[in-house]
Design a protein around this motif. Structure first.
Motif, mmCIF file in Angstrom:
data_model
loop_
_atom_site.group_PDB
_atom_site.id
_atom_site.type_symbol
_atom_site.label_atom_id
_atom_site.label_comp_id
_atom_site.label_asym_id
_atom_site.label_seq_id
_atom_site.Cartn_x
_atom_site.Cartn_y
_atom_site.Cartn_z
ATOM 1 N N TYR A 1 8.138 -62.380 23.331
ATOM 2 C CA TYR A 1 6.872 -61.729 23.010
ATOM 3 C C TYR A 1 7.106 -60.949 21.728
ATOM 4 O O TYR A 1 8.148 -60.320 21.567
ATOM 5 C CB TYR A 1 6.438 -60.768 24.124
ATOM 6 C CG TYR A 1 5.865 -61.452 25.343
ATOM 7 C CD1 TYR A 1 4.499 -61.720 25.425
ATOM 8 C CD2 TYR A 1 6.683 -61.822 26.404
ATOM 9 C CE1 TYR A 1 3.970 -62.345 26.552
ATOM 10 C CE2 TYR A 1 6.158 -62.446 27.518
ATOM 11 C CZ TYR A 1 4.796 -62.697 27.586
ATOM 12 O OH TYR A 1 4.269 -63.315 28.692
ATOM 13 N N LEU A 2 6.134 -60.989 20.825
ATOM 14 C CA LEU A 2 6.247 -60.294 19.544
ATOM 15 C C LEU A 2 5.205 -59.198 19.436
ATOM 16 O O LEU A 2 4.062 -59.366 19.887
ATOM 17 C CB LEU A 2 6.079 -61.283 18.389
ATOM 18 C CG LEU A 2 7.137 -62.386 18.334
ATOM 19 C CD1 LEU A 2 6.806 -63.395 17.252
ATOM 20 C CD2 LEU A 2 8.519 -61.789 18.125
ATOM 21 N N VAL A 3 5.592 -58.073 18.840
ATOM 22 C CA VAL A 3 4.666 -56.959 18.644
ATOM 23 C C VAL A 3 3.665 -57.332 17.553
ATOM 24 O O VAL A 3 4.057 -57.671 16.430
ATOM 25 C CB VAL A 3 5.429 -55.671 18.256
ATOM 26 C CG1 VAL A 3 4.450 -54.546 17.943
ATOM 27 C CG2 VAL A 3 6.400 -55.259 19.357
ATOM 28 N N LYS A 4 2.389 -57.271 17.923
ATOM 29 C CA LYS A 4 1.298 -57.510 16.971
ATOM 30 C C LYS A 4 0.145 -56.585 17.350
ATOM 31 O O LYS A 4 -0.343 -56.638 18.484
ATOM 32 C CB LYS A 4 0.811 -58.966 17.022
ATOM 33 C CG LYS A 4 1.846 -59.957 16.534
ATOM 34 C CD LYS A 4 1.290 -61.367 16.505
ATOM 35 C CE LYS A 4 2.368 -62.330 16.040
ATOM 36 N NZ LYS A 4 1.905 -63.698 15.973
ATOM 37 N N ASN A 5 -0.255 -55.758 16.403
ATOM 38 C CA ASN A 5 -1.395 -54.858 16.629
ATOM 39 C C ASN A 5 -1.267 -54.056 17.921
ATOM 40 O O ASN A 5 -2.168 -54.023 18.749
ATOM 41 C CB ASN A 5 -2.714 -55.633 16.613
ATOM 42 C CG ASN A 5 -2.942 -56.326 15.295
ATOM 43 O OD1 ASN A 5 -2.650 -55.781 14.233
ATOM 44 N ND2 ASN A 5 -3.449 -57.548 15.346
ATOM 45 N N GLU A 6 -0.108 -53.432 18.100
ATOM 46 C CA GLU A 6 0.127 -52.531 19.238
ATOM 47 C C GLU A 6 0.084 -53.196 20.606
ATOM 48 O O GLU A 6 -0.223 -52.547 21.615
ATOM 49 C CB GLU A 6 -0.846 -51.346 19.195
ATOM 50 C CG GLU A 6 -0.592 -50.413 18.034
ATOM 51 C CD GLU A 6 0.848 -49.889 17.977
ATOM 52 O OE1 GLU A 6 1.356 -49.380 18.986
ATOM 53 O OE2 GLU A 6 1.472 -50.016 16.903
ATOM 54 N N VAL B 1 2.519 -60.063 22.053
ATOM 55 C CA VAL B 1 1.794 -61.331 22.065
ATOM 56 C C VAL B 1 2.801 -62.451 22.318
ATOM 57 O O VAL B 1 3.883 -62.475 21.707
ATOM 58 C CB VAL B 1 1.040 -61.556 20.737
ATOM 59 C CG1 VAL B 1 0.311 -62.895 20.752
ATOM 60 C CG2 VAL B 1 0.057 -60.420 20.478
ATOM 61 N N ARG C 1 -0.921 -61.587 26.415
ATOM 62 C CA ARG C 1 -0.827 -60.269 25.795
ATOM 63 C C ARG C 1 -0.409 -59.227 26.827
ATOM 64 O O ARG C 1 -0.889 -59.245 27.962
ATOM 65 C CB ARG C 1 -2.163 -59.865 25.171
ATOM 66 C CG ARG C 1 -2.551 -60.771 24.022
ATOM 67 C CD ARG C 1 -3.932 -60.447 23.457
ATOM 68 N NE ARG C 1 -4.271 -61.417 22.434
ATOM 69 C CZ ARG C 1 -3.915 -61.312 21.150
ATOM 70 N NH1 ARG C 1 -3.236 -60.265 20.744
ATOM 71 N NH2 ARG C 1 -4.244 -62.244 20.283
ATOM 72 N N ILE D 1 10.492 -55.173 17.409
ATOM 73 C CA ILE D 1 9.550 -56.172 16.875
ATOM 74 C C ILE D 1 9.133 -57.171 17.941
ATOM 75 O O ILE D 1 8.250 -57.994 17.719
ATOM 76 C CB ILE D 1 10.129 -56.907 15.654
ATOM 77 C CG1 ILE D 1 11.393 -57.686 16.035
ATOM 78 C CG2 ILE D 1 10.397 -55.933 14.516
ATOM 79 C CD1 ILE D 1 11.825 -58.721 15.004
ATOM 80 N N GLY D 2 9.782 -57.097 19.102
ATOM 81 C CA GLY D 2 9.453 -58.015 20.184
ATOM 82 C C GLY D 2 10.438 -57.854 21.324
ATOM 83 O O GLY D 2 11.263 -56.934 21.320
#
Length: 158
Positions: free
Chosen positions: A57-62, A65, A77, A128-129
């Protein structure tokens, strides 16, 4: 780049890691696409250990994802602090959960998942994830997994 993995499941877990880590390093050598490398790491780990689910999972917009993974369909999410993955992200620490039903706020993306290990991906001091690994067996993960999966993550993040 290695094209085929040499898989041996008739050895100890530590020996399996000793076998797969150099093969993963060979897969990643010369490839700088992060998504491709995450995909190959997930595939190699799934192939070697036959875990129920392995992925990123990657951090995207708090929020986290869904990224490359191997296994059944997954939650897309996850909010920070929610479930094992969101908690690992929030605390920036490895979480080993022997029984997911005993973890407060566990998100049951798949009812067959019984135990889990989640490791944060930290680059330049920032998460970052996460790498998320699930098993259909209780108590599947331990310090051997933690130490060796951290080695694999460090290779991935180079």
């Amino acid at each position: 780049m290695a094209e085929d993995l040499i898989i041996d499941r008739n050895i100890t877990k530590a020996e399996q890691y000793q076998s797969i880590i150099p093969q993963i390093e060979a897969l990643l050598t010369g490839e700088d696409d992060f998504v491709a490398n995450m995909a190959n790491v997930a595939a190699a780990l799934k192939e070697q250990f036959n875990w129920f689910w392995v992925g990123f999972y990657l951090v995207k917009n708090e929020e986290l994802v869904l990224g490359p993974f191997q296994g059944p369909v997954a939650c897309t999410r996850i909010r920070k602090g929610k479930g094992v993955c969101g908690t690992s992200w929030e605390k920036n620490e490895v979480l080993i959960v022997p029984d997911v039903d005993q973890f407060p706020g566990h998100i049951a993306c798949a009812s067959a998942s019984r135990s889990e290990i989640v490791l944060p991906l930290v680059k330049s001091g920032e998460v970052i994830g996460v790498l998320d690994v699930d098993s259909e067996f209780l108590g599947q993960f331990d310090e051997v997994d933690k130490v060796n999966l951290e080695v694999i993550i460090n290779t991935l993040l180079k």
